[in-house]
Design a protein around this motif. Structure first.
Motif, short mmCIF file in Angstrom:
data_model
loop_
_atom_site.label_atom_id
_atom_site.label_comp_id
_atom_site.label_asym_id
_atom_site.label_seq_id
_atom_site.Cartn_x
_atom_site.Cartn_y
_atom_site.Cartn_z
N PHE A 54 0.80 -1.22 0.00
CA PHE A 54 0.00 0.00 0.00
C PHE A 54 0.83 1.27 0.00
CE2 PHE A 54 -3.06 -3.11 1.60
CZ PHE A 54 -4.15 -2.81 0.80
N THR A 55 2.09 1.20 0.41
CA THR A 55 2.91 2.41 0.49
C THR A 55 4.25 2.20 -0.21
OG1 THR A 55 4.00 1.82 2.58
CG2 THR A 55 1.88 2.97 2.72
N ASN A 56 4.87 3.31 -0.63
CA ASN A 56 6.18 3.24 -1.28
C ASN A 56 7.24 2.72 -0.31
OD1 ASN A 56 5.40 4.26 -3.84
ND2 ASN A 56 5.38 6.34 -3.00
N ASN A 57 7.14 3.14 0.96
CA ASN A 57 8.10 2.67 1.96
C ASN A 57 8.04 1.16 2.14
OD1 ASN A 57 9.15 5.19 2.50
ND2 ASN A 57 7.75 5.61 4.19
N ALA A 58 6.81 0.64 2.17
CA ALA A 58 6.64 -0.81 2.33
C ALA A 58 7.20 -1.56 1.13
CB ALA A 58 5.16 -1.14 2.52
N ALA A 59 7.00 -1.01 -0.07
CA ALA A 59 7.52 -1.65 -1.28
C ALA A 59 9.05 -1.66 -1.28
CB ALA A 59 7.00 -0.93 -2.52
N ILE A 88 7.44 -5.29 -7.74
CA ILE A 88 7.32 -5.14 -6.28
C ILE A 88 7.06 -3.66 -6.05
CG2 ILE A 88 8.42 -5.50 -4.04
CD1 ILE A 88 10.33 -7.47 -5.42
N SER A 89 5.83 -3.28 -5.91
CA SER A 89 5.47 -1.87 -5.84
C SER A 89 4.15 -1.69 -5.13
CB SER A 89 5.38 -1.30 -7.26
OG SER A 89 4.29 -1.90 -7.97
N THR A 90 3.63 -0.47 -5.18
CA THR A 90 2.31 -0.21 -4.59
C THR A 90 1.23 -0.59 -5.61
OG1 THR A 90 2.19 2.06 -5.44
CG2 THR A 90 3.23 1.73 -3.27
N PHE A 91 0.01 -0.75 -5.14
CA PHE A 91 -1.12 -1.04 -6.02
C PHE A 91 -1.26 0.08 -7.06
CE2 PHE A 91 -2.10 -3.70 -2.40
CZ PHE A 91 -2.69 -4.82 -2.97
N ALA A 93 1.00 2.24 -8.19
CA ALA A 93 2.10 2.26 -9.16
C ALA A 93 1.94 1.16 -10.20
CB ALA A 93 3.43 2.11 -8.44
N TYR A 94 1.51 -0.02 -9.76
CA TYR A 94 1.33 -1.13 -10.71
C TYR A 94 0.19 -0.85 -11.67
CZ TYR A 94 0.67 -5.81 -12.58
OH TYR A 94 0.55 -6.89 -13.43
N ASN A 95 -0.92 -0.32 -11.15
CA ASN A 95 -2.05 0.02 -12.01
C ASN A 95 -1.65 1.08 -13.04
OD1 ASN A 95 -3.85 -1.76 -10.84
ND2 ASN A 95 -4.51 -0.30 -9.29
N GLN A 96 -0.86 2.06 -12.58
CA GLN A 96 -0.38 3.10 -13.49
C GLN A 96 0.50 2.50 -14.59
OE1 GLN A 96 1.48 6.38 -11.52
NE2 GLN A 96 1.83 7.53 -13.39
N LYS A 97 1.32 1.54 -14.21
CA LYS A 97 2.18 0.86 -15.18
C LYS A 97 1.34 0.15 -16.24
CE LYS A 97 5.51 -2.96 -15.49
NZ LYS A 97 6.27 -3.99 -14.72
N LEU A 98 0.28 -0.52 -15.81
CA LEU A 98 -0.59 -1.23 -16.75
C LEU A 98 -1.29 -0.26 -17.70
CD1 LEU A 98 -2.31 -3.94 -14.52
CD2 LEU A 98 -0.46 -4.25 -16.15
N VAL A 99 -1.75 0.87 -17.15
CA VAL A 99 -2.44 1.86 -17.97
C VAL A 99 -1.49 2.43 -19.02
CG1 VAL A 99 -3.58 4.12 -17.97
CG2 VAL A 99 -4.15 2.45 -16.22
N ARG A 100 -0.26 2.73 -18.60
CA ARG A 100 0.71 3.27 -19.56
C ARG A 100 1.04 2.24 -20.65
NH1 ARG A 100 2.37 8.08 -18.28
NH2 ARG A 100 2.42 8.80 -16.10
#
Length: 218
Positions: A54-59, A88-91, A93-100
């Motif tokens: 859920f967070t960049n720090n956690a990722a 290995i990222s936030t939800f 960031a991954y969704n943004q990657k898929l959209v791009r």
């Protein structure tokens, strides 16, 4: 380190979808890291895994943990360089990657951006305002009855309640199913309220009757 029975189950479970519910500080990151190590031992490559937080720090913390664990195992040395490029990222960031990646199929322009929370809140408020204006213009009887029963002075409380309900169900796995469940609970509550009103009216009737009888006997 030692794991509880529930943690060990989360680490070893395979072949199905699992939901692990745990509070802050309960060791979720550690358990997930150990699960990744188990999958690596099973022959799954790190760049074939999808690990979301859920967070960049956690990722970032997850990546470091995984690297440290892999460095202790000689057979994983060739995969360590793949960790930084793995999913290995936030939800978000991954969704943004898929959209791009698939924006052409989605019909989205290349210069899209992620909406800020304040902007989304303003959009939700605008939509609610438009719906209310439409209901007022149509003189919708159900809508007006709702306002009459549950508002005092203005309709802001109802608008805020709608936003609260939307925010709550949006956090669930199936928002529409959650809304239907809430509607069923509301129906049951309504039935309880009706039953209560019937009992209350009956008690009021008896109270009035007893009061009259008491007055006549004095």
């Amino acid at each position: 380190m030692g794991y509880t029975q529930a943690q060990q189950k989360a680490i070893n479970a395979r072949g199905h979808n699992y939901v692990v519910s745990a509070g802050a500080g309960s060791g979720k990151t550690t358990v997930l890291s150990e699960r990744v190590l188990k999958l690596l031992n099973d022959g799954v490559k790190i760049n074939r895994m999808l690990i979301l937080t859920f967070t960049n720090n956690a990722a970032a913390n997850m990546k470091e943990r995984i690297k440290k664990m892999m460095k202790k195992e000689p057979k994983f040395q060739d995969q360590i360089k793949l960790v930084d490029g793995a999913d290995i990222s936030t939800f978000d960031a991954y969704n943004q990657k898929l959209v791009r990646k698939y924006r052409a199929y989605l019909g989205i322009e290349s210069d899209f951006s992620i909406a800020e929370g304040s902007y989304i809140a303003a959009i939700k408020r605008k939509i609610i305002e438009e719906i209310f204006e439409e209901k007022y213009a149509l003189n919708d009887s159900d809508f007006l009855e709702l306002l009459d029963r549950y508002t005092v002075g203005d309709d802001e409380s109802i608008k805020n309640l709608i936003i609260s309900i939307y925010d709550a169900i949006s956090k669930t796995i199936d928002p529409f199913a959650s809304l239907e469940k809430a509607k069923e609970l509301a129906k049951n509550k309504s039935s309880v309220e009706n039953a209560y009103k019937e009992v209350f009216n009956e008690l009021s009737m008896y109270a009035t009757k007893w009061k009259e009888e008491l007055k006549n006997n004095v």
